[in-house]
Design a protein around this motif. Structure first.
Motif, PDB file in Angstrom:
ATOM      1  N   GLU A   1      10.763 -64.393 -11.191  1.00 55.16           N
ATOM      2  CA  GLU A   1      10.672 -65.126  -9.937  1.00 55.16           C
ATOM      3  C   GLU A   1      10.881 -64.158  -8.779  1.00 55.16           C
ATOM      4  OE1 GLU A   1      12.981 -68.805  -7.658  1.00 55.16           O
ATOM      5  OE2 GLU A   1      13.275 -68.440  -9.812  1.00 55.16           O
ATOM      6  N   TYR A   2      10.071 -64.282  -7.748  1.00 51.52           N
ATOM      7  CA  TYR A   2      10.119 -63.343  -6.631  1.00 51.52           C
ATOM      8  C   TYR A   2      11.485 -63.389  -5.952  1.00 51.52           C
ATOM      9  CZ  TYR A   2       8.527 -60.756  -2.533  1.00 51.52           C
ATOM     10  OH  TYR A   2       8.374 -59.807  -1.548  1.00 51.52           O
ATOM     11  N   ASN A   3      12.063 -62.196  -5.732  1.00 53.48           N
ATOM     12  CA  ASN A   3      13.367 -62.040  -5.076  1.00 53.48           C
ATOM     13  C   ASN A   3      14.510 -62.708  -5.847  1.00 53.48           C
ATOM     14  OD1 ASN A   3      12.691 -60.411  -2.930  1.00 53.48           O
ATOM     15  ND2 ASN A   3      12.197 -62.116  -1.576  1.00 53.48           N
TER      16      ASN A   3
ATOM     17  N   TYR B   1       4.481 -67.676 -18.569  1.00 53.29           N
ATOM     18  CA  TYR B   1       3.482 -66.709 -18.095  1.00 53.29           C
ATOM     19  C   TYR B   1       2.596 -66.234 -19.251  1.00 53.29           C
ATOM     20  CZ  TYR B   1       1.605 -62.159 -16.820  1.00 53.29           C
ATOM     21  OH  TYR B   1       0.778 -61.089 -16.633  1.00 53.29           O
TER      22      TYR B   1
ATOM     23  N   ASP C   1      13.654 -49.109  -8.072  1.00 50.08           N
ATOM     24  CA  ASP C   1      14.274 -50.052  -7.138  1.00 50.08           C
ATOM     25  C   ASP C   1      15.711 -49.600  -6.920  1.00 50.08           C
ATOM     26  OD1 ASP C   1      15.156 -50.588  -9.651  1.00 50.08           O
ATOM     27  OD2 ASP C   1      15.127 -52.767  -9.447  1.00 50.08           O
TER      28      ASP C   1
ATOM     29  N   TYR D   1       3.197 -53.383  -4.548  1.00 53.80           N
ATOM     30  CA  TYR D   1       3.598 -54.410  -5.499  1.00 53.80           C
ATOM     31  C   TYR D   1       4.825 -53.950  -6.268  1.00 53.80           C
ATOM     32  CZ  TYR D   1      -1.112 -56.094  -4.612  1.00 53.80           C
ATOM     33  OH  TYR D   1      -2.250 -56.528  -4.015  1.00 53.80           O
ATOM     34  N   SER D   2       5.510 -54.895  -6.841  1.00 52.54           N
ATOM     35  CA  SER D   2       6.606 -54.542  -7.731  1.00 52.54           C
ATOM     36  C   SER D   2       6.032 -53.913  -8.989  1.00 52.54           C
ATOM     37  CB  SER D   2       7.422 -55.790  -8.099  1.00 52.54           C
ATOM     38  OG  SER D   2       6.641 -56.661  -8.873  1.00 52.54           O
TER      39      SER D   2
ATOM     40  N   LEU E   1       4.263 -56.384 -11.385  1.00 49.59           N
ATOM     41  CA  LEU E   1       3.019 -56.902 -10.828  1.00 49.59           C
ATOM     42  C   LEU E   1       1.951 -55.832 -10.819  1.00 49.59           C
ATOM     43  CD1 LEU E   1       1.823 -59.463  -9.591  1.00 49.59           C
ATOM     44  CD2 LEU E   1       2.492 -58.604  -7.337  1.00 49.59           C
TER      45      LEU E   1
END
Length: 231
Positions: free
Chosen positions: A2-4, A66, A92, A212-213, A216
């Motif tokens: 999930e984003y963030n 997913y 990160d 993108y991460s 992704l």
């Protein structure tokens, strides 16, 4: 993922049956061998197997949803591909809320085919984003050197330096300018590793903004899995 989403070891309520979570993560770890697009998410959630919670379990089920929604994704190896290596490195900075360690991520392509990738938490805490990115560069440069050794064993000629892309200009300046080493003595070994392989022509550092991460980015480079590979 999930984003963030910000998960840590004490997020949520501990699971009554922790075995199911551990079994699920073990299955997903095997799947990362042919599904690099889930590598980051699986490696991130696998660090909670000792004491999983309901939020960890919910995030793991999101990966299953997913996978169910993209059953044809996998690695595609083209028959008419050029023998040119290129790599991408990223990290990160301090994303782990429990230890504040950074996660290294890199991947290498042979032409347009993805052949090597990794997502792994760094062993030490980085005091800046440049340091975290540089440690990721050091791991990626070691992998680049290993791939060249493998090419020699297979009698494949790769005369050009491997293009290694990084989105942090400060880390690239450290590799290019030895005067930065005096300010970065705490990462001296990694500095020498990357700089040595830059000077001897093993790798060629290039700047590439990675918008993108990591997961992704790898997802967009995954294509339909060939029936022969699926067998």
């Amino acid at each position: 993922m999930e984003y963030n989403l910000k998960l840590h070891s004490t997020s949520g309520t501990p699971l009554a049956d922790q075995t199911s979570y551990r079994r699920l993560m073990g299955i997903l770890l095997y799947l990362t061998h042919i599904r690099p697009d889930i590598s980051y998410a699986v490696s991130f959630l696998s660090q909670f197997v000792s004491s999983p919670t309901d939020l960890h379990h919910k995030a793991a089920y999101r990966i299953l949803k997913y996978i169910k929604g993209s059953p044809g994704k996998g690695i595609f190896f083209s028959a008419d591909n050029n023998i040119t290596l290129k790599g991408f490195s990223d990290s990160d900075w301090g994303a782990c809320l429990d230890t504040r360690k950074s996660t290294t991520g890199w991947c290498f392509f042979l032409g347009s085919s993805l052949i090597s990738w990794k997502s792994k938490k760094q062993t030490t805490i980085s005091r800046s984003s440049a340091e975290a990115e540089y440690r990721a560069l050091a791991m990626a440069s070691c992998e680049a050197q290993w791939l060249l050794f493998l090419f020699v064993d297979l009698r494949i000629n790769h005369s050009k330096p491997i293009s290694l892309y990084c989105d942090n200009t400060s880390a690239m300046h450290i590799a290019a300018n030895p005067i930065f080493h005096e300010r970065t003595k705490h990462i001296e070994i990694d500095c020498h590793v990357v700089r040595e392989r830059t000077l001897n022509g093993t790798i060629h550092l290039l700047h590439k903004p990675l918008i993108y991460s990591q997961s992704l980015f790898l997802h967009y480079h995954s294509t339909t899995l060939l029936p022969s590979l699926a067998c």
